[in-house]
Design a protein around this motif. Structure first.
Motif, PDB file in Angstrom:
ATOM      1  N   THR A  74       0.833  -1.221   0.000  1.00 35.19           N
ATOM      2  CA  THR A  74       0.000   0.000   0.000  1.00 35.19           C
ATOM      3  C   THR A  74       0.860   1.260   0.000  1.00 35.19           C
ATOM      4  O   THR A  74       0.344   2.350   0.220  1.00 35.19           O
ATOM      5  CB  THR A  74      -0.935   0.016   1.227  1.00 35.19           C
ATOM      6  OG1 THR A  74      -0.152  -0.001   2.414  1.00 35.19           O
ATOM      7  CG2 THR A  74      -1.894  -1.162   1.207  1.00 35.19           C
ATOM      8  N   HIS A  75       2.151   1.118  -0.239  1.00 33.32           N
ATOM      9  CA  HIS A  75       3.038   2.285  -0.268  1.00 33.32           C
ATOM     10  C   HIS A  75       3.480   2.554  -1.713  1.00 33.32           C
ATOM     11  O   HIS A  75       3.048   1.872  -2.635  1.00 33.32           O
ATOM     12  CB  HIS A  75       4.248   2.054   0.657  1.00 33.32           C
ATOM     13  CG  HIS A  75       5.099   0.903   0.241  1.00 33.32           C
ATOM     14  ND1 HIS A  75       4.757  -0.412   0.513  1.00 33.32           N
ATOM     15  CD2 HIS A  75       6.264   0.858  -0.437  1.00 33.32           C
ATOM     16  CE1 HIS A  75       5.689  -1.206   0.030  1.00 33.32           C
ATOM     17  NE2 HIS A  75       6.617  -0.469  -0.563  1.00 33.32           N
ATOM     18  N   TYR A  78       1.169   2.709  -4.888  1.00 38.86           N
ATOM     19  CA  TYR A  78      -0.081   2.141  -4.367  1.00 38.86           C
ATOM     20  C   TYR A  78      -0.743   3.044  -3.319  1.00 38.86           C
ATOM     21  O   TYR A  78      -1.861   2.768  -2.909  1.00 38.86           O
ATOM     22  CB  TYR A  78       0.180   0.733  -3.814  1.00 38.86           C
ATOM     23  CG  TYR A  78       0.551  -0.210  -4.939  1.00 38.86           C
ATOM     24  CD1 TYR A  78      -0.416  -0.952  -5.584  1.00 38.86           C
ATOM     25  CD2 TYR A  78       1.861  -0.292  -5.393  1.00 38.86           C
ATOM     26  CE1 TYR A  78      -0.095  -1.771  -6.645  1.00 38.86           C
ATOM     27  CE2 TYR A  78       2.198  -1.115  -6.457  1.00 38.86           C
ATOM     28  CZ  TYR A  78       1.217  -1.841  -7.078  1.00 38.86           C
ATOM     29  OH  TYR A  78       1.537  -2.647  -8.143  1.00 38.86           O
ATOM     30  N   ARG A  79      -0.106   4.115  -2.933  1.00 37.54           N
ATOM     31  CA  ARG A  79      -0.749   5.126  -2.072  1.00 37.54           C
ATOM     32  C   ARG A  79      -1.760   5.936  -2.871  1.00 37.54           C
ATOM     33  O   ARG A  79      -2.688   6.504  -2.311  1.00 37.54           O
ATOM     34  CB  ARG A  79       0.284   6.110  -1.514  1.00 37.54           C
ATOM     35  CG  ARG A  79       1.176   5.571  -0.459  1.00 37.54           C
ATOM     36  CD  ARG A  79       2.054   6.676   0.091  1.00 37.54           C
ATOM     37  NE  ARG A  79       2.575   7.501  -0.989  1.00 37.54           N
ATOM     38  CZ  ARG A  79       3.851   7.815  -1.162  1.00 37.54           C
ATOM     39  NH1 ARG A  79       4.749   7.411  -0.308  1.00 37.54           N
ATOM     40  NH2 ARG A  79       4.241   8.563  -2.157  1.00 37.54           N
ATOM     41  N   ARG A  82      -4.921   1.883  -6.602  1.00 34.72           N
ATOM     42  CA  ARG A  82      -4.783   0.467  -6.239  1.00 34.72           C
ATOM     43  C   ARG A  82      -4.130  -0.367  -7.329  1.00 34.72           C
ATOM     44  O   ARG A  82      -3.548  -1.413  -7.058  1.00 34.72           O
ATOM     45  CB  ARG A  82      -6.159  -0.137  -5.897  1.00 34.72           C
ATOM     46  CG  ARG A  82      -6.783   0.467  -4.665  1.00 34.72           C
ATOM     47  CD  ARG A  82      -7.960  -0.323  -4.146  1.00 34.72           C
ATOM     48  NE  ARG A  82      -9.005  -0.682  -5.063  1.00 34.72           N
ATOM     49  CZ  ARG A  82     -10.143   0.006  -5.243  1.00 34.72           C
ATOM     50  NH1 ARG A  82     -10.369   1.128  -4.568  1.00 34.72           N
ATOM     51  NH2 ARG A  82     -11.061  -0.424  -6.088  1.00 34.72           N
ATOM     52  N   TYR A 134      -7.380  -5.591   2.926  1.00 34.81           N
ATOM     53  CA  TYR A 134      -7.617  -5.064   1.580  1.00 34.81           C
ATOM     54  C   TYR A 134      -8.916  -4.260   1.483  1.00 34.81           C
ATOM     55  O   TYR A 134      -8.957  -3.237   0.803  1.00 34.81           O
ATOM     56  CB  TYR A 134      -7.605  -6.174   0.517  1.00 34.81           C
ATOM     57  CG  TYR A 134      -7.468  -5.591  -0.868  1.00 34.81           C
ATOM     58  CD1 TYR A 134      -6.232  -5.177  -1.330  1.00 34.81           C
ATOM     59  CD2 TYR A 134      -8.580  -5.390  -1.677  1.00 34.81           C
ATOM     60  CE1 TYR A 134      -6.092  -4.596  -2.572  1.00 34.81           C
ATOM     61  CE2 TYR A 134      -8.463  -4.813  -2.928  1.00 34.81           C
ATOM     62  CZ  TYR A 134      -7.212  -4.414  -3.372  1.00 34.81           C
ATOM     63  OH  TYR A 134      -7.092  -3.816  -4.605  1.00 34.81           O
ATOM     64  N   TYR A 137      -8.319  -0.817   2.571  1.00 33.52           N
ATOM     65  CA  TYR A 137      -7.490  -0.165   1.555  1.00 33.52           C
ATOM     66  C   TYR A 137      -8.354   0.280   0.374  1.00 33.52           C
ATOM     67  O   TYR A 137      -8.190   1.385  -0.146  1.00 33.52           O
ATOM     68  CB  TYR A 137      -6.386  -1.131   1.124  1.00 33.52           C
ATOM     69  CG  TYR A 137      -5.541  -0.684  -0.028  1.00 33.52           C
ATOM     70  CD1 TYR A 137      -4.731   0.451   0.056  1.00 33.52           C
ATOM     71  CD2 TYR A 137      -5.518  -1.412  -1.216  1.00 33.52           C
ATOM     72  CE1 TYR A 137      -3.938   0.842  -1.009  1.00 33.52           C
ATOM     73  CE2 TYR A 137      -4.729  -1.029  -2.281  1.00 33.52           C
ATOM     74  CZ  TYR A 137      -3.940   0.101  -2.172  1.00 33.52           C
ATOM     75  OH  TYR A 137      -3.155   0.486  -3.235  1.00 33.52           O
ATOM     76  N   VAL A 141      -8.328   4.207  -1.153  1.00 35.25           N
ATOM     77  CA  VAL A 141      -7.581   4.487  -2.378  1.00 35.25           C
ATOM     78  C   VAL A 141      -8.427   4.117  -3.597  1.00 35.25           C
ATOM     79  O   VAL A 141      -9.045   3.058  -3.627  1.00 35.25           O
ATOM     80  CB  VAL A 141      -6.248   3.688  -2.379  1.00 35.25           C
ATOM     81  CG1 VAL A 141      -5.464   3.923  -3.651  1.00 35.25           C
ATOM     82  CG2 VAL A 141      -5.407   4.056  -1.159  1.00 35.25           C
TER      83      VAL A 141
END
Length: 149
Positions: A74-75, A78-79, A82, A134, A137, A141
């Protein structure tokens, strides 16, 4: 489509071949700067997609199903989105169409967007099964277009 999503990968490669070899069908009267804009968008797509691949590291796979023992990333790119690799490929295709001032290419870029939207839906089912974080997340995002979609 296969236990790892092999069918999605084959369709994706076929679509890329169609995009690459599509007739130019130029846009008469389109300004010359459109090609330069297309080149810039193509480069931005390449950078985004590459950033996504580098960030994934050992988690990278050509198939939509995540690898066994992988970790949720997620970094990095991916920040912001997705699916930065898909977003980069869509941007690259759009840039390629504008660079060639190809109306057919623009239609194919839209088709590629639809394809990756559908493919990512299946991929996200697998991601939700593989990673308990997920779903959260997904709420934070956007999928393919940062801050929009």
């Amino acid at each position: 489509m296969g236990k790892r999503g092999e069918g999605w990968f084959v369709l994706q490669m076929a679509l890329f071949a169609i995009i690459f070899f599509a007739p130019q069908a130029s846009c008469p009267g389109c300004p010359a700067w459109l090609s330069w804009l297309g080149l810039a968008i193509l480069a931005a797509g390449g950078l985004l997609g590459t950033w996504g691949m580098v960030t994934l590291g050992r988690n990278l796979t050509p198939f939509p199903k995540p690898i066994e023992g992988g970790e949720l990333v997620t970094h990095g790119a991916y920040r912001f989105v997705r699916h930065p690799i898909y977003a980069g490929l869509i941007l690259g295709t759009l840039g390629w169409a504008l660079f060639r001032t190809s109306l057919v290419g623009l239609a194919l870029a839209v088709l590629l967007f639809i394809f990756f939207d559908l493919k990512s839906r299946r991929e996200e089912q697998w991601l939700c099964e593989a990673y308990r974080d997920y779903a959260a997340y997904q709420q934070r995002v956007k999928k393919l277009v940062p801050w929009v979609y």
